[in-house]
Write a protein that holds these residues in place. Structure first.
Motif, PDB file in Angstrom:
ATOM      1  N   LYS A 191     -23.017  27.903  25.851  1.00 43.12           N
ATOM      2  CA  LYS A 191     -23.208  28.731  24.665  1.00 43.12           C
ATOM      3  C   LYS A 191     -21.886  29.148  24.021  1.00 43.12           C
ATOM      4  O   LYS A 191     -21.859  30.038  23.171  1.00 43.12           O
ATOM      5  N   GLY A 192     -20.796  28.525  24.416  1.00 48.19           N
ATOM      6  CA  GLY A 192     -19.487  28.901  23.883  1.00 48.19           C
ATOM      7  C   GLY A 192     -19.262  28.380  22.475  1.00 48.19           C
ATOM      8  O   GLY A 192     -19.881  27.409  22.034  1.00 48.19           O
ATOM      9  N   GLY A 193     -18.378  29.034  21.758  1.00 47.37           N
ATOM     10  CA  GLY A 193     -18.044  28.612  20.410  1.00 47.37           C
ATOM     11  C   GLY A 193     -16.865  27.652  20.398  1.00 47.37           C
ATOM     12  O   GLY A 193     -16.488  27.088  21.423  1.00 47.37           O
ATOM     13  N   ASN A 194     -16.287  27.455  19.222  1.00 49.51           N
ATOM     14  CA  ASN A 194     -15.088  26.629  19.096  1.00 49.51           C
ATOM     15  C   ASN A 194     -13.997  27.180  20.008  1.00 49.51           C
ATOM     16  O   ASN A 194     -13.776  28.392  20.075  1.00 49.51           O
ATOM     17  N   CYS A 195     -13.335  26.289  20.701  1.00 47.74           N
ATOM     18  CA  CYS A 195     -12.304  26.666  21.668  1.00 47.74           C
ATOM     19  C   CYS A 195     -11.016  25.929  21.297  1.00 47.74           C
ATOM     20  O   CYS A 195     -10.976  24.698  21.338  1.00 47.74           O
ATOM     21  N   THR A 196      -9.987  26.670  20.916  1.00 52.12           N
ATOM     22  CA  THR A 196      -8.759  26.051  20.410  1.00 52.12           C
ATOM     23  C   THR A 196      -7.547  26.780  20.955  1.00 52.12           C
ATOM     24  O   THR A 196      -7.562  28.005  21.090  1.00 52.12           O
ATOM     25  N   MET A 197      -6.480  26.016  21.254  1.00 53.24           N
ATOM     26  CA  MET A 197      -5.275  26.638  21.784  1.00 53.24           C
ATOM     27  C   MET A 197      -4.036  25.811  21.467  1.00 53.24           C
ATOM     28  O   MET A 197      -4.103  24.620  21.199  1.00 53.24           O
ATOM     29  N   ALA A 198      -2.898  26.496  21.494  1.00 52.06           N
ATOM     30  CA  ALA A 198      -1.584  25.867  21.468  1.00 52.06           C
ATOM     31  C   ALA A 198      -0.781  26.500  22.592  1.00 52.06           C
ATOM     32  O   ALA A 198      -0.746  27.726  22.728  1.00 52.06           O
ATOM     33  N   ILE A 199      -0.170  25.682  23.423  1.00 48.13           N
ATOM     34  CA  ILE A 199       0.616  26.160  24.560  1.00 48.13           C
ATOM     35  C   ILE A 199       2.061  25.710  24.372  1.00 48.13           C
ATOM     36  O   ILE A 199       2.322  24.527  24.128  1.00 48.13           O
ATOM     37  N   ILE A 200       2.989  26.651  24.492  1.00 49.71           N
ATOM     38  CA  ILE A 200       4.411  26.348  24.356  1.00 49.71           C
ATOM     39  C   ILE A 200       5.116  26.855  25.603  1.00 49.71           C
ATOM     40  O   ILE A 200       5.202  28.077  25.822  1.00 49.71           O
ATOM     41  N   LYS A 201       5.588  25.938  26.441  1.00 48.75           N
ATOM     42  CA  LYS A 201       6.255  26.298  27.685  1.00 48.75           C
ATOM     43  C   LYS A 201       7.754  26.026  27.572  1.00 48.75           C
ATOM     44  O   LYS A 201       8.171  25.016  27.004  1.00 48.75           O
ATOM     45  N   LEU A 202       8.537  26.925  28.142  1.00 50.23           N
ATOM     46  CA  LEU A 202       9.974  26.731  28.230  1.00 50.23           C
ATOM     47  C   LEU A 202      10.290  26.374  29.676  1.00 50.23           C
ATOM     48  O   LEU A 202      10.007  27.141  30.595  1.00 50.23           O
ATOM     49  N   VAL A 203      10.875  25.193  29.856  1.00 51.65           N
ATOM     50  CA  VAL A 203      11.135  24.687  31.201  1.00 51.65           C
ATOM     51  C   VAL A 203      12.600  24.298  31.336  1.00 51.65           C
ATOM     52  O   VAL A 203      13.317  24.166  30.343  1.00 51.65           O
TER      53      VAL A 203
END
Length: 262
Positions: free
Chosen positions: A236-248
């Motif tokens: 039943k979830g809606g739109n799922c969106t992400m941006a991940i920015i990692k500093l390594v």
């Protein structure tokens, strides 16, 4: 010269909705070498508002000329310009379409000087993690305080999402968006940023998000979070969106790594 390299990725899942209304992107500035913009927008009822947010953000960022080293205030103004210009265009488009067009906004600028500046409007969120712990996340708390300062009763302020008059979004013809801004200096390997729509953050604690993003690459973390959000929403979830920015820690070539999951 920074002591880290950037690993970044974006991901989306439609959930149980008939269409994907969220939009997100990672950008480099046409006139700003070494500067990175991450932007995410959740379109309400349609994708029109979110698409306009990304279009405006790209235009404003491409026009940005940093010079030697812009102040944090100037970088914040760049993000606020994105909000105000997108808000104006969305309202005009809504009049032409004879329909309400609304969208959230989360924007993050990383500089080559180890600085981060962000701005936030609406239900989408930005998280900042340090070595696997949540150091900060945006929320509606500042907006509720703003409403109270306008002498609005506490109950009405807390229920602002139910009121078109009070709803904090781009495109609201009754009220300009209230923009929450923040910044952080001294970025280092081990820092991580997550921009996401409510179709993701609704299903996780801050600690869970911090743990997943710290232990996996952006691609791996995106896949794990999308799969787990699907399980927890029970279809039943809606739109799922992400941006991940990692500093390594930097590789020998100091390259910028990016990946995308759809």
């Amino acid at each position: 010269m920074t002591s880290y390299k950037i690993e970044a990725g974006t991901a989306q899942h439609i959930g149980n909705r008939p269409q994907q209304n969220d939009r997100t992107a990672l950008m480099t500035g046409a006139r700003a070498p070494g500067y990175v913009l991450a932007v995410l927008s959740d379109g309400i009822a349609s994708s029109a508002g979110a698409e306009q947010v990304l279009h405006t953000a790209r235009q404003v960022f491409d026009e940005f000329k940093p010079g030697d080293r812009p102040s944090l205030e100037r970088l914040t103004q760049v993000l606020q310009d994105m909000v105000s210009e997108a808000h104006l265009v969305i309202k005009m488009n809504a009049v032409a379409a004879k329909a309400e067009i609304h969208a959230s906004f989360v924007g993050l600028i990383l500089t080559p000087h180890g600085e981060a500046v962000w701005a936030h409007v609406g239900d989408s969120r930005l998280y900042r993690f340090e070595n696997g712990r949540c150091a900060l996340r945006t929320s509606d708390a500042a907006y509720v305080d703003h409403l109270l300062a306008d002498r609005l009763p506490l109950d009405a302020a807390k229920n602002h999402r139910k009121s078109k008059l009070l709803l904090n979004v781009l495109g609201n013809e009754r009220k300009d968006p209230y923009v929450t801004v923040g910044s952080h200096t001294g970025l280092a390997a081990g820092d991580c940023f997550l921009l996401c729509s409510d179709g993701l953050w609704h299903f996780f604690t801050d600690a869970e998000l911090a743990a997943v993003t710290s232990k996996a690459s952006p691609r791996q973390a995106s896949e794990m979070l999308i799969n787990k959000a699907g399980e927890r929403s029970q279809g039943k979830g809606g739109n799922c969106t992400m941006a991940i920015i990692k500093l390594v820690k930097p590789a020998q070539d100091g390259s910028f790594a990016a990946n995308k999951v759809v």
